[in-house]
Design a protein around this motif. Structure first.
Motif, PDB file in Angstrom:
ATOM      1  N   GLN A   4       8.627  45.484  45.091  1.00  0.00           N
ATOM      2  CA  GLN A   4       8.157  46.638  45.411  1.00  0.00           C
ATOM      3  C   GLN A   4       7.870  46.813  46.841  1.00  0.00           C
ATOM      4  O   GLN A   4       6.907  46.005  47.260  1.00  0.00           O
ATOM      5  CB  GLN A   4       6.993  47.405  44.566  1.00  0.00           C
ATOM      6  N   PHE A   6       7.615  50.053  50.347  1.00  0.00           N
ATOM      7  CA  PHE A   6       7.642  51.153  51.056  1.00  0.00           C
ATOM      8  C   PHE A   6       8.662  51.133  51.996  1.00  0.00           C
ATOM      9  O   PHE A   6       8.446  50.624  53.264  1.00  0.00           O
ATOM     10  CB  PHE A   6       6.343  51.454  51.537  1.00  0.00           C
ATOM     11  N   SER A 182       8.034  54.475  47.961  1.00  0.00           N
ATOM     12  CA  SER A 182       7.944  53.336  47.214  1.00  0.00           C
ATOM     13  C   SER A 182       8.835  53.115  46.484  1.00  0.00           C
ATOM     14  O   SER A 182       9.353  54.011  45.796  1.00  0.00           O
ATOM     15  CB  SER A 182       6.508  53.334  46.310  1.00  0.00           C
TER      16      SER A 182
END
Length: 354
Positions: A4, A6, A182
């Motif tokens: 994950q 951004f 995200s």
């Protein structure tokens, strides 16, 4: 799926393409797509172990044809551009479609006509879905509406391109390209050996038939049969690859239809309308070609509001898909300014009164 992070839309899309095995990028800088080649240029320098190649072509015409050449060797290749550059690549798009070449083209739409403005718009819908080149050909067109979907549809674009041996256009816009969200980056699929793919050029061998690229005819009979085969392939795609999402259709009196960044605005407008007691639903086309006509099947007695960042292009496909085109209204915004959900809500209120 992977980690994950951004990331900006353009950069996340480029990383997703690299993870999909696209190590060849050919392009010419043009806002608002320039972060894609910039990302490839950095990756080539900083990650030499991955074998990434980035070439800044002298023009978009050259970049598109470089993609065609790489695809003809069985390698995954792509370019990214915006409206003016996409216009220059149309001859190559027609060529790749005729040649059964599985290429991926990213177009980040901006306001036109001509050089226009570098803000978000959706005026290239016709060019992408109806074919800006010559002849009877079709390209698959996918329209993401989030950074996550940019990543996912990027990987899927390569899969579809190789499945049908046909170009795929990933159609985004300046808003999605520049926003940061995200995102869970995808994994790295196992890929076949490029030379073993059916689209790879090869000569005579002991155990394999030769394969050559054909893009011109030898008389009407031969070229008619060639085109009939292409049309049969396009029909298979039409039947198998319609994609969309639906929201709150069960009790809706008014159904919004929007794609890309405009769909994000319309989801918020739908929620605002429902908070006021107005029964609004929504259809979000994900495949723009083939257009998801099945999404509208069996829907009767409803009003439709098509919202686009254009003078009205997808609205024509909606009118062809519904039972009564008089049920379809249109709201468009030009010049590169995206309307707020409250502006769309005002259009919904007007439809409820009528």
């Amino acid at each position: 799926m992977g980690n994950q992070v951004f990331m900006q839309g353009n950069e996340a899309m480029a990383e997703s393409a690299i993870r999909a095995g696209c190590k060849l990028f050919f392009g010419y800088p043009i806002t608002p797509s320039s972060e894609v080649p910039e990302y490839y240029a950095r990756a080539m320098r900083e990650r030499p172990e991955e074998g990434i190649t980035f070439i800044q072509a002298e023009t978009e015409v050259a970049a598109f044809n470089m993609v065609a050449g790489a695809a003809a060797t069985g390698h995954r290749a792509m370019t990214a551009t915006s409206g003016p550059g996409f216009s220059l690549g149309q001859e190559a798009m027609s060529y790749m479609s005729a040649a059964d070449l599985p290429a991926v083209i990213v177009e980040i739409m901006r306001a036109g006509p001509a050089d226009g403005e570098i803000l978000a718009a959706q005026g290239d819908y016709f060019q992408a879905t109806k074919g800006g080149g010559h002849g009877d050909y079709c390209n698959l067109v996918l329209a993401p509406y989030s950074v996550q979907e940019l990543c996912e549809l990027m990987q899927e674009s390569f899969e579809l391109a190789e499945k049908y041996r046909n170009p795929v256009i990933l159609l985004s816009d300046a808003t999605l390209a520049k926003m940061r969200e995200s995102v869970e980056l995808p994994g790295r699929p196992e890929l076949p050996v490029p030379s073993e793919l059916p689209n790879a050029l090869r000569g005579c061998g002991k155990d394999k038939e030769p394969h050559k690229v054909i893009t011109c005819g030898d008389g009407a009979v031969q070229w008619g049969a060639f085109n009939d085969r292409l049309q049969a392939k396009y029909q298979v795609i039409r039947e198998a690859e319609e994609r969309w999402e639906s929201y709150n259709l069960e009790d809706a009196d008014i159904i919004l239809v929007a794609y890309g960044s405009m769909a994000r605005v319309c989801v918020s407008a739908m929620n605002l309308a429902r908070a006021e007691g107005i029964k609004v639903g929504m259809i979000r086309p994900i495949s723009l070609w083939p257009f998801p006509q099945k999404a509208f099947a069996g829907i009767t007695g409803k009003k439709f509001l098509v919202c686009e960042l254009s003078a009205g292009q997808m609205v024509e496909d909606v009118k062809l898909s519904v039972e009564n085109k008089r049920d379809v209204s249109f709201f468009g915004k030009l010049g590169g300014t995206t309307p707020s959900p409250k502006v769309v809500l005002e259009q919904i209120r007007k439809m409820e009164v009528c």
